[in-house]
Design a protein around this motif. Structure first.
Motif, PDB file in Angstrom:
ATOM      1  N   ALA A 135       0.819  -1.212   0.000  1.00 49.50           N
ATOM      2  CA  ALA A 135       0.000   0.000   0.000  1.00 49.50           C
ATOM      3  C   ALA A 135       0.852   1.261   0.000  1.00 49.50           C
ATOM      4  O   ALA A 135       1.937   1.309   0.593  1.00 49.50           O
ATOM      5  CB  ALA A 135      -0.925   0.024   1.218  1.00 49.50           C
ATOM      6  N   ILE A 169      -0.272   0.368  -4.224  1.00 51.31           N
ATOM      7  CA  ILE A 169      -1.646   0.745  -4.567  1.00 51.31           C
ATOM      8  C   ILE A 169      -2.240   1.616  -3.461  1.00 51.31           C
ATOM      9  O   ILE A 169      -1.764   1.604  -2.331  1.00 51.31           O
ATOM     10  CB  ILE A 169      -2.532  -0.503  -4.780  1.00 51.31           C
ATOM     11  CG1 ILE A 169      -2.586  -1.344  -3.496  1.00 51.31           C
ATOM     12  CG2 ILE A 169      -2.036  -1.327  -5.961  1.00 51.31           C
ATOM     13  CD1 ILE A 169      -3.558  -2.509  -3.547  1.00 51.31           C
ATOM     14  N   PRO A 170      -3.301   2.377  -3.754  1.00 55.31           N
ATOM     15  CA  PRO A 170      -3.939   3.200  -2.716  1.00 55.31           C
ATOM     16  C   PRO A 170      -4.501   2.330  -1.587  1.00 55.31           C
ATOM     17  O   PRO A 170      -5.007   1.227  -1.821  1.00 55.31           O
ATOM     18  CB  PRO A 170      -5.049   3.933  -3.470  1.00 55.31           C
ATOM     19  CG  PRO A 170      -4.642   3.891  -4.902  1.00 55.31           C
ATOM     20  CD  PRO A 170      -3.906   2.604  -5.081  1.00 55.31           C
ATOM     21  N   TYR A 171      -4.416   2.832  -0.386  1.00 55.49           N
ATOM     22  CA  TYR A 171      -4.958   2.172   0.813  1.00 55.49           C
ATOM     23  C   TYR A 171      -6.473   2.308   0.808  1.00 55.49           C
ATOM     24  O   TYR A 171      -7.032   3.317   0.403  1.00 55.49           O
ATOM     25  CB  TYR A 171      -4.368   2.888   2.027  1.00 55.49           C
ATOM     26  CG  TYR A 171      -4.477   2.196   3.364  1.00 55.49           C
ATOM     27  CD1 TYR A 171      -3.885   0.969   3.604  1.00 55.49           C
ATOM     28  CD2 TYR A 171      -5.113   2.829   4.431  1.00 55.49           C
ATOM     29  CE1 TYR A 171      -3.926   0.374   4.856  1.00 55.49           C
ATOM     30  CE2 TYR A 171      -5.156   2.250   5.695  1.00 55.49           C
ATOM     31  CZ  TYR A 171      -4.567   1.020   5.901  1.00 55.49           C
ATOM     32  OH  TYR A 171      -4.613   0.455   7.154  1.00 55.49           O
ATOM     33  N   ASN A 172      -7.152   1.262   1.250  1.00 57.67           N
ATOM     34  CA  ASN A 172      -8.627   1.255   1.336  1.00 57.67           C
ATOM     35  C   ASN A 172      -9.301   1.394  -0.018  1.00 57.67           C
ATOM     36  O   ASN A 172     -10.410   1.928  -0.126  1.00 57.67           O
ATOM     37  CB  ASN A 172      -9.129   2.343   2.294  1.00 57.67           C
ATOM     38  CG  ASN A 172      -8.992   1.960   3.749  1.00 57.67           C
ATOM     39  OD1 ASN A 172      -9.068   0.782   4.100  1.00 57.67           O
ATOM     40  ND2 ASN A 172      -8.786   2.944   4.612  1.00 57.67           N
ATOM     41  N   ASP A 173      -8.657   0.908  -1.090  1.00 59.72           N
ATOM     42  CA  ASP A 173      -9.218   0.963  -2.444  1.00 59.72           C
ATOM     43  C   ASP A 173      -9.225  -0.457  -3.002  1.00 59.72           C
ATOM     44  O   ASP A 173      -8.227  -0.943  -3.531  1.00 59.72           O
ATOM     45  CB  ASP A 173      -8.376   1.896  -3.318  1.00 59.72           C
ATOM     46  CG  ASP A 173      -8.950   2.101  -4.711  1.00 59.72           C
ATOM     47  OD1 ASP A 173      -9.705   1.233  -5.187  1.00 59.72           O
ATOM     48  OD2 ASP A 173      -8.631   3.142  -5.325  1.00 59.72           O
ATOM     49  N   LEU A 174     -10.371  -1.130  -2.892  1.00 61.00           N
ATOM     50  CA  LEU A 174     -10.458  -2.537  -3.281  1.00 61.00           C
ATOM     51  C   LEU A 174     -10.328  -2.715  -4.790  1.00 61.00           C
ATOM     52  O   LEU A 174      -9.736  -3.691  -5.256  1.00 61.00           O
ATOM     53  CB  LEU A 174     -11.767  -3.142  -2.785  1.00 61.00           C
ATOM     54  CG  LEU A 174     -11.858  -4.671  -2.842  1.00 61.00           C
ATOM     55  CD1 LEU A 174     -10.753  -5.319  -2.015  1.00 61.00           C
ATOM     56  CD2 LEU A 174     -13.227  -5.146  -2.352  1.00 61.00           C
ATOM     57  N   ALA A 175     -10.853  -1.777  -5.575  1.00 63.23           N
ATOM     58  CA  ALA A 175     -10.746  -1.879  -7.033  1.00 63.23           C
ATOM     59  C   ALA A 175      -9.288  -1.839  -7.473  1.00 63.23           C
ATOM     60  O   ALA A 175      -8.877  -2.559  -8.396  1.00 63.23           O
ATOM     61  CB  ALA A 175     -11.539  -0.744  -7.689  1.00 63.23           C
ATOM     62  N   ALA A 176      -8.483  -1.011  -6.807  1.00 61.49           N
ATOM     63  CA  ALA A 176      -7.058  -0.945  -7.139  1.00 61.49           C
ATOM     64  C   ALA A 176      -6.373  -2.268  -6.824  1.00 61.49           C
ATOM     65  O   ALA A 176      -5.494  -2.724  -7.572  1.00 61.49           O
ATOM     66  CB  ALA A 176      -6.399   0.195  -6.371  1.00 61.49           C
ATOM     67  N   GLU A 178      -7.807  -5.232  -6.793  1.00 62.74           N
ATOM     68  CA  GLU A 178      -8.274  -6.218  -7.774  1.00 62.74           C
ATOM     69  C   GLU A 178      -7.497  -6.102  -9.077  1.00 62.74           C
ATOM     70  O   GLU A 178      -7.126  -7.111  -9.683  1.00 62.74           O
ATOM     71  CB  GLU A 178      -9.768  -6.026  -8.033  1.00 62.74           C
ATOM     72  CG  GLU A 178     -10.378  -7.088  -8.917  1.00 62.74           C
ATOM     73  CD  GLU A 178     -11.892  -7.020  -8.961  1.00 62.74           C
ATOM     74  OE1 GLU A 178     -12.507  -7.927  -9.547  1.00 62.74           O
ATOM     75  OE2 GLU A 178     -12.456  -6.055  -8.408  1.00 62.74           O
ATOM     76  N   ASP A 203     -10.217   0.166   6.645  1.00 63.90           N
ATOM     77  CA  ASP A 203     -11.662  -0.044   6.628  1.00 63.90           C
ATOM     78  C   ASP A 203     -11.916  -1.553   6.764  1.00 63.90           C
ATOM     79  O   ASP A 203     -11.413  -2.336   5.948  1.00 63.90           O
ATOM     80  CB  ASP A 203     -12.232   0.481   5.307  1.00 63.90           C
ATOM     81  CG  ASP A 203     -13.739   0.320   5.193  1.00 63.90           C
ATOM     82  OD1 ASP A 203     -14.333  -0.481   5.953  1.00 63.90           O
ATOM     83  OD2 ASP A 203     -14.342   0.973   4.327  1.00 63.90           O
ATOM     84  N   TYR A 206     -12.906  -3.261   3.651  1.00 67.86           N
ATOM     85  CA  TYR A 206     -11.782  -3.370   2.712  1.00 67.86           C
ATOM     86  C   TYR A 206     -10.919  -4.578   3.055  1.00 67.86           C
ATOM     87  O   TYR A 206     -10.528  -5.356   2.168  1.00 67.86           O
ATOM     88  CB  TYR A 206     -10.970  -2.081   2.767  1.00 67.86           C
ATOM     89  CG  TYR A 206      -9.665  -2.094   2.009  1.00 67.86           C
ATOM     90  CD1 TYR A 206      -9.627  -2.155   0.623  1.00 67.86           C
ATOM     91  CD2 TYR A 206      -8.452  -2.016   2.691  1.00 67.86           C
ATOM     92  CE1 TYR A 206      -8.421  -2.143  -0.072  1.00 67.86           C
ATOM     93  CE2 TYR A 206      -7.234  -1.999   2.006  1.00 67.86           C
ATOM     94  CZ  TYR A 206      -7.232  -2.064   0.623  1.00 67.86           C
ATOM     95  OH  TYR A 206      -6.032  -2.047  -0.053  1.00 67.86           O
TER      96      TYR A 206
END
Length: 368
Positions: A135, A169-176, A178, A203, A206
Motif C-alpha cells: 500500500a 496501490i492506494p490504501y482502502n481501495d479494493l478496485a485498485a 483487484e 476499513d 476493505y
C-alpha cells in the motif's frame, strides 16, 4: 534516585563519536524507566508515549517480564533452532492459543523488519511467484526485501536495483487491489493501521474484501502487525497456516531467532497482556483519549484519528516543533510523517496520565 554515574553530555558526545549516522537523535539520554515514565541522565522525568516505537506495551521494567528474563538468563541464554528448546515450544503453544484454531507454522526472529523479510521469503517459496503488492504510505522495514514494500521513496531510492518487484496501490481501495493482483503476485502486504505512514486505519470492509480477493487469486495476504501487534519484546515472528506447508530447509534462518531468553520474555508478555485484558483496555482508554483530543477543537489540528491507544494528530504545520515543545513539558511522542504527531503509550497507561498528555498537547500547540 541513585547517584548518576555519567552525564547527558558524556553519553551524547560518546554516541555522536561512534554512531553509524543512520538515526536522527534527540539531545536526550534516557537511562531508566518504570511503567510509563522514563528518566534522563540528569534525573528529569518524562511520560513515555513512544513505547520504543510501540515495543514496550507493558511499559518499562514490568515485573513479570523482568523476572522471566532474569530467571531464563540464569538458566539458558541461547539455543539455535538446530536444537529443540522448552521455552520455544511454550511460546508456540501460546501463539497457537491466540491465533485462529487452524494450526500454524512460525518463523521466529529478532525484529519487525526481519518478520517482514521472512514473510516475503515465505510467500515466494510457498507460491513460486515473484511480485509483491503493498500500500501507498505503508512501512514494513528497511532491510532490502521489506524496504521494497515500504512506500516512502526517500528510503528506497538509494537502493533501487536491489529491491524486489513491488506494486504500490492506494490504501482502502479494493478496485485498485483487484487490478493489481495479477498471476505473478505472490502476496499482498498490508497494515491494519499505517503507523509510520500517518496513523491511517484500515476499513474493515476493505480488509474482508482483500481476504476474499486474495483467496480467489491464490495470493497470500500478509498482515503486518509489527506496530499494532500483541506486545513486542526483542522478538519478531512470521506466522502462516500449517495447511500451506513448510519451507525448504536452509532457505532462511536467524542465529538468535527463537532464543530462549526472548521466548521467555514473549511468554511472560503474552500472559501479562491477557491478565490486563489489553484489547479492551486499549479500546476503552483510546476512545476516551481521542474524544478528549477532538473536543479541544484545536486550530492547529486538522484531524485526530487512530485505533485503540495508537493515536495520530494531523497538524496544519510541521510536527517537529510540537515534539520539541512536548519534550520540554515532560512528554515524549513520535512523528508519523512531517505533519502527524503520534502517541504510542504503553497499555498500562492510566487515564490520569492520558489527561496530563492532553493538557501538555494544548500547551505545546498553543506555543506554536
Amino acid at each position: 534516585m541513585d547517584t548518576l554515574l555519567t552525564s547527558q553530555h558524556h553519553i551524547t558526545t560518546t554516541e555522536d563519536a561512534h554512531t553509524s549516522g543512520a538515526y536522527s537523535k534527540r539531545p536526550l539520554a534516557l537511562v531508566r524507566g518504570a511503567g510509563c515514565t522514563v528518566w534522563d541522565a540528569d534525573g528529569n522525568a518524562y511520560l513515555d508515549f513512544t513505547s520504543g516505537q510501540g515495543v514496550a506495551l507493558l511499559g518499562h521494567a514490568h515485573p513479570a517480564v523482568a523476572n522471566a528474563v532474569s530467571a531464563q538468563a540464569h538458566t539458558l541464554i541461547t539455543c539455535a533452532e538446530a536444537f529443540y528448546n522448552d521455552r520455544r515450544a511454550e511460546l508456540y503453544g501460546q501463539l497457537d492459543a491466540i491465533l485462529p484454531d487452524e494450526g500454524w507454522r512460525y518463523f521466529l526472529c529478532n525484529s519487525g523488519a526481519e518478520a517482514s523479510e521472512a514473510a516475503l521469503k515465505v510467500a515466494r517459496l510457498l507460491t513460486g511467484r515473484t511480485r509483491i503488492v503493498a500500500a501507498m504510505r505503508g512501512f514494513h522495514g528497511r532491510t532490502l526485501g521489506a524496504l521494497g514494500a515500504t512506500f516512502n521513496r526517500d528510503y528506497r531510492q538509494p537502493f533501487e536495483g536491489w529491491l524486489p518487484p513491488v506494486t504500490h496501490i492506494p490504501y482502502n481501495d479494493l478496485a485498485a487491489a483487484e487490478a493489481a493482483l495479477t498471476d505473478d503476485v505472490a502476496a499482498l502486504m498490508i497494515e491494519a493501521v499505517q503507523g509510520e505512514g500517518g496513523v491511517h486505519v484500515i476499513d474493515p470492509a476493505y480488509l474482508r474484501g482483500l481476504r476474499d480477493l486474495c483467496t480467489q487469486r491464490g495470493v497470500l495476504l500478509i498482515c503486518d502487525e509489527v506496530q499494532a501487534g500483541l506486545g513486542r519484546v526483542p522478538m519478531g515472528a512470521a506466522a502462516w497456516r500449517a495447511s500451506l506447508g513448510t519451507i525448504p530447509a536452509a532457505t532462511h534462518g536467524s542465529t538468535f531467532g527463537g532464543n530462549p531468553l526472548s521466548c521467555a520474555a514473549a511468554v511472560a508478555t503474552i500472559g501479562a497482556l491477557r491478565a490486563l485484558d489489553a484489547p479492551r483496555r486499549a479500546a476503552e482508554l483510546g476512545a476516551w483519549f481521542v474524544d478528549q483530543l477532538r473536543a479541544l477543537h484545536l486550530p492547529a489540528v486538522r484531524e485526530v484519528r487512530g485505533q485503540g491507544l495508537l493515536v495520530g494528530l494531523e497538524l496544519r504545520g510541521r510536527v517537529t516543533p510540537v515534539l520539541q515543545a512536548l519534550q520540554g513539558l515532560g512528554v515524549l511522542a513520535v512523528p508519523a510523517g512531517k505533519t502527524v504527531l503520534r502517541f504510542l503509550p504503553p497499555l498500562i497507561v492510566t487515564q490520569d496520565e492520558l489527561a496530563q498528555v492532553v493538557e501538555a498537547t494544548v500547551q505545546a500547540l498553543g506555543a506554536q
